[in-house]
Design a protein around this motif. Structure first.
Motif, mmCIF file in Angstrom:
data_model
loop_
_atom_site.group_PDB
_atom_site.id
_atom_site.type_symbol
_atom_site.label_atom_id
_atom_site.label_comp_id
_atom_site.label_asym_id
_atom_site.label_seq_id
_atom_site.Cartn_x
_atom_site.Cartn_y
_atom_site.Cartn_z
ATOM 1 N N GLN A 226 0.840 -1.208 0.000
ATOM 2 C CA GLN A 226 0.000 0.000 0.000
ATOM 3 C C GLN A 226 0.872 1.255 0.000
ATOM 4 O O GLN A 226 0.596 2.228 -0.717
ATOM 5 N N TYR A 227 1.904 1.234 0.822
ATOM 6 C CA TYR A 227 2.813 2.383 0.931
ATOM 7 C C TYR A 227 3.450 2.690 -0.424
ATOM 8 O O TYR A 227 3.471 3.845 -0.866
ATOM 9 N N GLU A 228 3.953 1.670 -1.091
ATOM 10 C CA GLU A 228 4.627 1.890 -2.372
ATOM 11 C C GLU A 228 3.637 2.291 -3.470
ATOM 12 O O GLU A 228 3.937 3.132 -4.314
ATOM 13 N N LEU A 229 2.462 1.711 -3.449
ATOM 14 C CA LEU A 229 1.478 2.026 -4.492
ATOM 15 C C LEU A 229 0.902 3.423 -4.341
ATOM 16 O O LEU A 229 0.639 4.097 -5.337
ATOM 17 N N THR A 230 0.713 3.871 -3.108
ATOM 18 C CA THR A 230 0.132 5.210 -2.940
ATOM 19 C C THR A 230 1.098 6.281 -3.432
ATOM 20 O O THR A 230 0.683 7.391 -3.769
ATOM 21 N N ARG A 231 2.379 5.978 -3.526
ATOM 22 C CA ARG A 231 3.375 6.937 -4.022
ATOM 23 C C ARG A 231 3.363 7.025 -5.552
ATOM 24 O O ARG A 231 3.943 7.955 -6.126
ATOM 25 N N ARG A 232 2.711 6.058 -6.205
ATOM 26 C CA ARG A 232 2.605 6.075 -7.667
ATOM 27 C C ARG A 232 1.183 6.381 -8.133
ATOM 28 O O ARG A 232 0.979 6.880 -9.232
ATOM 29 N N PHE A 233 0.194 6.033 -7.304
ATOM 30 C CA PHE A 233 -1.214 6.163 -7.689
ATOM 31 C C PHE A 233 -1.982 6.666 -6.475
ATOM 32 O O PHE A 233 -1.950 7.823 -6.132
ATOM 33 N N THR A 234 -2.668 5.805 -5.786
ATOM 34 C CA THR A 234 -3.287 6.082 -4.494
ATOM 35 C C THR A 234 -3.735 4.745 -3.918
ATOM 36 O O THR A 234 -4.131 3.849 -4.658
ATOM 37 N N ALA A 235 -3.665 4.641 -2.598
ATOM 38 C CA ALA A 235 -4.184 3.446 -1.926
ATOM 39 C C ALA A 235 -5.428 3.788 -1.122
ATOM 40 O O ALA A 235 -5.824 3.044 -0.234
ATOM 41 N N GLU A 236 -6.070 4.918 -1.451
ATOM 42 C CA GLU A 236 -7.233 5.357 -0.673
ATOM 43 C C GLU A 236 -8.397 4.383 -0.775
ATOM 44 O O GLU A 236 -9.208 4.277 0.141
ATOM 45 N N PHE A 237 -8.496 3.645 -1.903
ATOM 46 C CA PHE A 237 -9.563 2.648 -2.050
ATOM 47 C C PHE A 237 -9.153 1.319 -1.416
ATOM 48 O O PHE A 237 -9.951 0.666 -0.747
ATOM 49 N N SER A 238 -7.916 0.913 -1.623
ATOM 50 C CA SER A 238 -7.480 -0.408 -1.163
ATOM 51 C C SER A 238 -7.215 -0.461 0.338
ATOM 52 O O SER A 238 -7.233 -1.547 0.926
#
Length: 282
Positions: A137-149
């Motif tokens: 989640q940490y790595e993905l939110t830096r490229r997109f967002t993890a607000e849904f996941s």
């Protein structure tokens, strides 16, 4: 150096190009290419076949789940190993916070994979998958967002997920700090609602306190929208918070307050109107 590919995507939603087409054959090709570069055992052809089969009628969010299921079928069976493969395919973190365009939605299936398979030890060879899921989640939110996941984790394992988000409040990356506020919004647009926070929003108030004067407008706007969500169910809590912030508010925090209560003010709430006026609004 790996040459990871991203699909072409418009800067904004086009009338003649529904957003679901961002997750089409080109995105699936790019994803297969990227995984094959870092995971020698990956059956790219099988993945593409599974991902493309029956995808045409699906909407945007359903496409992300469909592609995530194809990833589940073709990545290593253990969740922690599968997420490590996905993390190894990520492009560099976004340095900007505004006007990123729609290309970042390429990572929606990645976040969907984490949300679907990262909450149950059954998918992780009997081991707790939480740490691996949070790293992803940490790595993905830096490229997109993890607000849904992040939301299924809040519903499934509230205290531990909230504790993890609290640890990220002082992260140097504004995308990560924003996740702490945006991911815990009770009524996030496009996201599943979090009944526990609709009933009682007080667990997220320390997050809002920590981020209300964040140096990034991207983060402060999320705080304002979060308070706006609270105002829909518990206006007294939202108004009391804004009133307390007003006592020592600079112009940036006054903007947060005005933005937070704009909807109840439009609906005629005398308290919201007074708060907006006190914060320099109309």
């Amino acid at each position: 150096m790996h040459s990871f590919r991203l699909p072409t995507a418009p800067r904004s939603i086009q009338k003649d190009q529904p957003i679901k087409f961002i997750l089409d054959s080109e995105a699936i090709d790019c994803l297969a290419h990227n995984i094959a570069l870092v995971h020698a055992g990956f059956d790219a052809q099988l993945f593409k076949q599974l991902a493309l089969t029956n995808i045409a009628p699906l909407g945007f969010m359903d496409r992300s789940a469909h592609i995530a299921a194809a990833l589940k079928a073709t990545l290593p069976a253990k969740f922690a190993e599968a997420t490590e493969v996905l993390i190894n395919t990520l492009t560099p973190p976004n340095l900007h916070t505004e006007r990123l365009g729609l290309g970042v939605f390429f990572y929606l299936p990645h976040t969907r994979f984490i949300a679907e398979y990262g909450r149950d030890a059954l998918h992780n060879a009997g081991e707790d998958p939480f740490a691996a899921a949070m790293r992803a989640q940490y790595e993905l939110t830096r490229r997109f967002t993890a607000e849904f996941s992040i939301r299924p984790f809040l519903t499934h394992d509230f205290e531990r997920t909230l504790n993890q988000l609290t640890q990220w409040l002082d992260d140097p990356d504004p995308h990560v700090r924003r996740l702490c506020s945006e991911g815990t919004r009770s009524r996030l647009p496009w996201g599943a609602r979090i009944p526990q926070l609709i009933k009682d929003p007080t667990p997220t108030l320390p997050i809002l306190e920590a981020l209300k004067s964040d140096p990034s407008l991207y983060v402060r706007r999320s705080v304002a929208n979060h308070v706006g969500d609270i105002a829909k169910d518990h206006p007294e809590i939202a108004f009391e918070l804004c009133d307390r912030w007003l006592t020592s508010a600079d112009k940036e925090l006054k903007w947060v307050i005005r933005h937070a209560v704009r909807h109840p003010a439009r609906q005629g709430s005398a308290t919201a109107i007074a708060l907006r006026k006190a914060a320099g609004g109309r």
